[in-house]
Design an enzyme around this catalytic site. Structure first.
Site, short mmCIF file in Angstrom:
data_model
loop_
_atom_site.label_atom_id
_atom_site.label_comp_id
_atom_site.label_asym_id
_atom_site.label_seq_id
_atom_site.Cartn_x
_atom_site.Cartn_y
_atom_site.Cartn_z
N ARG A 1 -3.17 13.20 2.37
CA ARG A 1 -3.35 12.50 1.09
C ARG A 1 -4.59 11.63 1.14
NH1 ARG A 1 -0.39 7.26 -0.88
NH2 ARG A 1 -1.33 7.13 -2.94
N HIS B 1 -6.89 4.82 -6.49
CA HIS B 1 -6.33 3.94 -5.46
C HIS B 1 -7.14 2.63 -5.50
CE1 HIS B 1 -3.79 4.03 -1.59
NE2 HIS B 1 -4.26 2.80 -1.67
N GLU C 1 0.45 2.92 -6.47
CA GLU C 1 0.97 1.55 -6.56
C GLU C 1 0.35 0.76 -7.71
OE1 GLU C 1 0.82 -0.53 -2.87
OE2 GLU C 1 1.85 1.03 -1.77
N ASN D 1 6.09 4.83 -1.77
CA ASN D 1 5.53 4.13 -0.61
C ASN D 1 6.56 3.10 -0.17
OD1 ASN D 1 3.24 5.58 -1.06
ND2 ASN D 1 1.95 3.84 -1.65
N TYR E 1 7.58 0.22 2.75
CA TYR E 1 7.22 -0.59 3.92
C TYR E 1 8.32 -1.57 4.32
CZ TYR E 1 2.52 1.26 3.49
OH TYR E 1 1.44 2.10 3.45
N GLU F 1 3.68 7.11 1.63
CA GLU F 1 3.20 6.14 2.62
C GLU F 1 4.39 5.50 3.32
OE1 GLU F 1 0.55 3.01 1.29
OE2 GLU F 1 -0.54 4.42 0.00
C1 GCO Z 1 -0.68 0.08 -0.26
C2 GCO Z 1 -1.82 0.94 -0.27
C3 GCO Z 1 -2.51 1.03 1.03
C4 GCO Z 1 -2.30 -0.07 2.03
C5 GCO Z 1 -1.03 0.09 2.80
C6 GCO Z 1 -0.77 -1.02 3.79
O1 GCO Z 1 0.38 0.64 -0.17
O2 GCO Z 1 -0.81 -1.12 -0.33
O3 GCO Z 1 -1.49 2.19 -0.75
O4 GCO Z 1 -3.81 1.02 0.56
O5 GCO Z 1 -3.34 -0.11 2.92
O6 GCO Z 1 0.04 0.12 1.94
O7 GCO Z 1 -0.69 -2.25 3.15
#
Ligand code: GCO
Length: 457
Positions: free
Chosen positions: A80, A124, A169, A296, A298, A355
């Site tokens: 990607r 992005h 995002e 995405n 995290y 992600e």
């Molecule tokens: C986001 C973006 C990425 C970041 C990653 C880590 O998700 O913020 O897609 O550009 O670098 O997530 O923070």
């Protein structure tokens, strides 16, 4: 890898990494590229740690062939990337720069020649500065410029791109860019933020329409959202209400209009006065059918009632007792929870983990190896949760690690290393980290070992 039976993934699963143009490419003026808001912002004193910029980044614009070779050696089957809009339209719209398009043309051919499915993100966060000068996302006209740009990309690259993503995002682009001002264009204004929310969504709808008419039939098109389970910090009614509102602001603000064609009532009650006019056709365009949703993931958000927080009286707390990365709480179970919630609360749609990853302060040992044990653990824990969700029937088509290379992590500059591959930013040497080797094994087996000590999985 291990003698224990592996937890299997579906056949044809997409395994790869994700990146974005400004974070890796460098070459900010090469071949006629125009400036983007990230060029401007990173050169504005005080915005980025140590005044770092993406001027060189990981020099991917120059080294893309080496980087693709790395992915091929790891056995990945998808990649990607995002297009820098101002390479294509240096002024945002109007006159096209063919040399900019040629770069992505070469990149895509190289990916295909190496067995990697191109997953293309149109936006992005690096809006052409010329469009910012005309008001940027708070200006409704930017939505038309985006649709025109999408159509041009589709016409030139449409035959060879495997998956299309309109936005990455958009919540972060709207909020970090226009409310907190931590990201480009660095605005701090609730009106600009909510105008951006609506216009980013509308631009998605218009681009989707343009892509559908330009692309060969059946090309999958989606959008990528940053989503997190939201938990109340305590059982008090105040904290629960704060978490509920925060969920509407963080998750449902994009999910509901995209998948149900309406903004959440709670969001409109709290922030409706900051919205721009919503025209009759807008939500119909925004909610046109998608082929997949990019997720995405995290971390989670733990929220308490906080009268000090403007507008929503809800703010994030850092729960004690869990492990933290340099940026966030590590909470693998949240991925499972999120995926099941998406399946429960929204119409059925293939999901694509576009992600997932973790920053680790990696270094090169004397023997030349990067022992990023912490990243291996993070990926392992999340893949086990992902596999659980798939076992429970959630239709997930792929998983992309953020990121292939250490890169420019926005306001943090180069301090946060997210790569499976270490980058020495002086010499631009790449070294595959232990996590990269580990991930290659997962991909090769299309399966992940159970976590140590786990029973019956
Ligand atoms: C986001 C973006 C990425 C970041 C990653 C880590 O998700 O913020 O897609 O550009 O670098 O997530 O923070």
């Amino acid at each position: 890898m291990t003698d224990t039976p592996l937890l299997p993934f579906p056949s044809n699963f997409l395994w790869g990494t994700a990146s974005s143009a400004y974070q890796i490419e460098g070459s900010p003026t090469a071949d006629g590229k125009g400036p983007s808001i990230w060029d401007t912002f990173s050169h504005t004193p005080g915005k980025i740690e140590r005044q770092e910029t993406g001027d060189r980044a990981a020099e991917h614009y120059l080294r893309y062939q080496d980087d693709i070779r790395l992915m091929k050696e790891m056995g990945l089957n998808a990649y990607r990337f995002s297009i820098a809009w101002s390479r294509i339209f240096p002024q945002g719209n109007g006159s096209l720069n063919p040399a900019g398009l040629d770069f992505y043309d070469r990149l895509i051919d190289e990916l295909l020649a190496n067995g990697l499915a191109p997953v293309l993100t149109l936006f992005h966060w690096d809006l052409p500065q010329a469009l910012q000068d005309q008001g940027g996302w708070p200006n409704r006209q930017t939505t038309d410029a985006f649709a025109d740009y999408a159509a041009v990309i589709a016409r030139r690259l449409g035959d060879r791109v495997a998956y299309w993503i309109t936005h990455n995002e958009p919540w972060v682009a709207a909020m970090a860019g226009h409310f907190t001002g931590e990201h480009a264009p660095g605005i701090q204004d609730p009106f600009a933020a909510l105008q951006s929310v609506h216009h980013l969504l509308l631009s998605h709808g218009k681009a989707l329409q343009a892509l559908r008419s330009e692309l060969p039939a059946g090309k999958p098109i989606g959008i990528t959202l940053n989503l997190s389970p939201v938990h109340p910090a305590s059982n008090t009614p105040e904290d629960q209400a704060a978490a509920h509102l925060f969920d509407a602001v963080l998750n449902r603000s994009f999910l509901d209009p995209l998948l149900y064609g309406c903004y959440p009532q709670e969001l409109l009650e709290a922030l409706g006065s900051f919205f721009p006019p919503i025209e009759p056709d807008d939500l119909r365009l925004i909610s046109a059918p998608l082929d997949f949703l990019g997720v995405n993931y995290y971390t989670r958000a733990v929220i308490h009632h906080d009268p000090q927080t403007p507008l929503i009286q809800a703010s994030q707390v850092q729960p004690i007792g869990n492990e933290y990365s340099q940026m966030w709480e590590i909470y693998p179970a949240g991925l499972f929870e999120l995926l099941l919630r998406l399946q429960r609360d929204y119409p059925p749609l293939p999901l694509f983990i576009t992600e997932n990853g973790v920053p680790v302060p990696d270094g090169v040992d004397a023997d030349g190896r990067v022992r990023d044990e912490r990243r291996i653990r993070y990926l392992h824990q999340h893949l086990v949760q992902l596999q659980r969700a798939i076992q429970q029937g959630v239709p997930v088509i792929g998983y992309l690690v953020w990121s292939l290379l250490d890169n420019f992590e926005w306001a943090y500059g180069y301090r946060m290393r997210f790569g499976l591959c270490y980058v020495d930013f002086e010499t631009q040497q790449r070294i595959l980290k232990d996590s990269g080797r580990w991930f290659a094994e997962i991909v090769r087996h299309n399966g992940v070992p159970p976590l140590p000590g786990a029973q019956g999985t």
